[in-house]
Design a protein around this motif. Structure first.
Motif, PDB file in Angstrom:
ATOM      1  N   VAL A  15       2.538 -11.854  -7.870  1.00 22.41           N
ATOM      2  CA  VAL A  15       1.936 -12.110  -6.568  1.00 22.41           C
ATOM      3  C   VAL A  15       0.564 -11.451  -6.503  1.00 22.41           C
ATOM      4  N   GLY A  16      -0.426 -12.192  -6.014  1.00 22.32           N
ATOM      5  CA  GLY A  16      -1.749 -11.624  -5.748  1.00 22.32           C
ATOM      6  C   GLY A  16      -2.608 -11.421  -6.985  1.00 22.32           C
ATOM      7  N   GLU A 188      -3.716  -1.871  -2.550  1.00 15.42           N
ATOM      8  CA  GLU A 188      -2.487  -2.550  -2.147  1.00 15.42           C
ATOM      9  C   GLU A 188      -2.731  -4.051  -1.956  1.00 15.42           C
ATOM     10  N   LEU A 189      -1.663  -4.811  -1.994  1.00 11.40           N
ATOM     11  CA  LEU A 189      -1.747  -6.250  -1.728  1.00 11.40           C
ATOM     12  C   LEU A 189      -2.039  -6.493  -0.254  1.00 11.40           C
ATOM     13  N   SER A 190      -2.634  -7.648   0.034  1.00  8.60           N
ATOM     14  CA  SER A 190      -2.897  -8.022   1.430  1.00  8.60           C
ATOM     15  C   SER A 190      -1.582  -8.366   2.128  1.00  8.60           C
ATOM     16  N   GLU A 193      -0.208 -11.677   1.035  1.00  6.25           N
ATOM     17  CA  GLU A 193       0.384 -11.589  -0.302  1.00  6.25           C
ATOM     18  C   GLU A 193       1.733 -10.892  -0.246  1.00  6.25           C
ATOM     19  N   CYS A 194       1.840  -9.862   0.589  1.00  7.15           N
ATOM     20  CA  CYS A 194       3.119  -9.155   0.733  1.00  7.15           C
ATOM     21  C   CYS A 194       4.221 -10.088   1.226  1.00  7.15           C
ATOM     22  N   ALA A 195       3.872 -10.991   2.125  1.00  8.59           N
ATOM     23  CA  ALA A 195       4.874 -11.912   2.682  1.00  8.59           C
ATOM     24  C   ALA A 195       5.490 -12.795   1.610  1.00  8.59           C
ATOM     25  N   GLU A 196       4.779 -12.986   0.497  1.00  8.92           N
ATOM     26  CA  GLU A 196       5.296 -13.827  -0.587  1.00  8.92           C
ATOM     27  C   GLU A 196       6.586 -13.267  -1.182  1.00  8.92           C
ATOM     28  N   VAL A 378      -4.803  -0.973  10.302  1.00  9.22           N
ATOM     29  CA  VAL A 378      -6.096  -0.353   9.991  1.00  9.22           C
ATOM     30  C   VAL A 378      -6.399  -0.497   8.501  1.00  9.22           C
ATOM     31  N   ASN A 379      -5.378  -0.328   7.664  1.00  4.78           N
ATOM     32  CA  ASN A 379      -5.573  -0.485   6.219  1.00  4.78           C
ATOM     33  C   ASN A 379      -5.988  -1.896   5.840  1.00  4.78           C
ATOM     34  N   ASN A 380      -5.609  -2.859   6.669  1.00  8.23           N
ATOM     35  CA  ASN A 380      -5.909  -4.267   6.386  1.00  8.23           C
ATOM     36  C   ASN A 380      -6.888  -4.841   7.417  1.00  8.23           C
TER      37      ASN A 380
END
Length: 493
Positions: A15-16, A188-190, A193-196, A378-380
């Protein structure tokens, strides 16, 4: 070559990292070899990136990993060489050689390279590999100049989680100046991308189920691989954090292990201090009983580069210049959750005697998860931009904003804003909320913060709400917020 070892396919889908992969692909278009550096915290997916890159584009992939420090028996240079020799033998289907030193090791590796095949060689956890031989960087440099760079279809990757060592001994080595084609620092992944990791089930899930897990893990790929999409967020968090076998029960000690030296212990102290809230460098020095000297600044930079800490240096909305005083924030969601909820009960968890009815029964659970969600957003921050209607406008700054001003009577007149996004003409006051139901009173709260926000001439203000929960219908009807962004939109589900 033994294909079962040369190409190891991960159990989970990849992923990503598409931008990095496409950039790496461009190296094959060169007519010369390439040397690449990759840094980032443990579990962020450094080696996985190069396995996937090799799977997609290379003929041969060879991976070597340094042996981790051992609390029972010190790992010697001979141990590292034996591990390298064993791995080389497996990769090339040849007898295990006795390697006298690293020059011998790299010479043998060079002989295994086939000039007719696209080859990726990964030297992973290189600081461990070199730990007992101070001459290792110089030997690697000489090997690159004498052997490796002559192979036109070779990409050599040096990789590790001890970023400071790589910067000082490899990237900062004058012998390597101008040699590196790429230097990646993986983050970290966005959120999308995490939702994948929940596909294909995520379309049918409540967004909070995903958000709550991400609020604990952050976008760290290795942690997300541990998620079971068939379990509830509560069951996943319990399994990963509150059982002695859980990945998130063990990993903080693995990352900041005293075996890695005094720096690891001091970095633990820094993170523990920041777990209670953002601090300036001076405040942090007082908290951990250290002088605010260059060494503390170096450790903070190393933690920033590893994705654990952020200095949140934004623009001063009054002047348009960079804020003179910045506060350090504990950026890593996992570390924050671990220090607040897991470490205090670690002994009980290890004995199997820590029990609770449900996560909501833990002290101030909803408050904690609200703060974790805020930290995640905030991180994203830049992922919000297309959802705010900003379009192609330049974003000058995106950071939390804190102003502790008081009037002459000592009454507070400052404000604290979860996220202040500034463009050349507008300051977007972003409020982040995780509640079961979000009432219309949120408009008055944000209006007051906007009233107290000092702005330079020519800059307008617009409020934005990022939320996880059910909105009062009046909020949308009133039209107070310039943008309403749900967690479901952020996840792209």
């Amino acid at each position: 070559y033994n294909d079962s070892i040369v190409f190891r396919v991960c159990a989970n889908m990849f992923v990503g990292r598409e931008a990095e992969l496409q950039d790496l692909m461009s190296l094959w278009r060169k007519r010369t070899s390439s040397i690449v550096a990759c840094r980032g915290r443990r579990r962020i997916g450094k080696s996985t990136l190069f396995r996937e890159f090799a799977r997609r584009s290379a003929d041969v992939y060879m991976e070597f990993e340094g042996l981790a420090p051992n609390p029972e028996k010190p790992v010697t240079n001979a141990d590292q060489l034996n591990e390298f020799a064993t791995r080389l033998a497996k990769l090339t289907n040849s007898p295990i050689l006795h390697l006298q030193n690293w020059q011998d090791a790299f010479f043998r590796l060079d002989r295994a390279v086939d000039d007719e095949k696209k080859t990726v060689i990964l030297l992973d956890e290189i600081s461990w590999m070199a730990a007992d031989d101070p001459q290792f960087p110089a030997v690697l440099r000489n090997a690159w100049e004498s052997f490796f760079h002559r192979h036109e279809k070779l990409i050599l990757v040096v990789c590790g989680s001890v970023s400071a060592w790589i910067k000082k001994n490899i990237l900062g080595n004058t012998g390597f100046t101008g040699r590196f084609s790429r230097d990646y620092v993986l983050s970290e992944l966005s959120l999308r991308e995490c939702a994948e990791f929940w596909r294909p089930a995520c379309e049918h899930l409540n967004a909070r189920e995903i958000i709550d897990v991400l609020s604990v893990t952050g976008g760290v790929p290795r942690y997300l691989e541990e998620v079971d999409p068939g379990l509830s967020p509560e069951e996943n968090i319990k399994r990963m954090c509150f059982r002695k076998e859980g990945e998130l029960y063990k990993d903080f000690d693995a990352i900041f292990n005293p075996l890695f030296g005094a720096d690891a212990l001091i970095k633990r102290d820094i993170l523990k201090a920041l777990a209670n809230g953002p601090l300036t460098g001076s405040e942090l020095a007082v908290q951990i009983g250290s002088d605010r000297n260059g060494r503390l600044s170096e450790r903070l930079k190393e933690l920033e580069e590893g994705g654990f800490v952020d200095s949140d240096v934004g623009l001063n909305p009054e002047t348009g210049e960079e804020c003179r005083v910045s506060k350090y924030r504990l950026r890593d969601n996992y570390t924050r959750f671990y220090l607040k909820y897991v470490e205090p009960k670690k002994g009980q968890i290890k004995r199997g005697s820590y029990h609770f009815a449900n996560l909501a029964a833990l002290p101030e659970w909803n408050v904690m998860m609200g703060l974790q969600f805020e930290n995640l957003i905030v991180n994203n921050a830049l992922e919000l931009v297309p959802l705010m209607g900003i379009g192609n406008t330049t974003v000058d700054s995106a950071a939390p904003y804190r102003n502790a001003r008081r009037d002459r009577q000592g009454n507070p007149k400052g404000c604290q804003i979860d996220l202040l996004v500034q463009t050349p003409k507008t300051a977007y006051v972003v409020e982040v909320k995780r509640r079961q139901r979000i009432g219309a009173e949120i408009e008055d709260e944000v209006a007051e913060r906007m009233r107290r926000l000092p702005l330079r001439k020519g800059l307008s203000k617009r409020p934005v709400l990022v939320y996880d929960g059910e909105l009062d219908p009046a909020i949308e009807a009133n039209g107070f917020f310039a943008a309403l962004i749900s967690s479901r939109q952020l996840l792209g589900i």
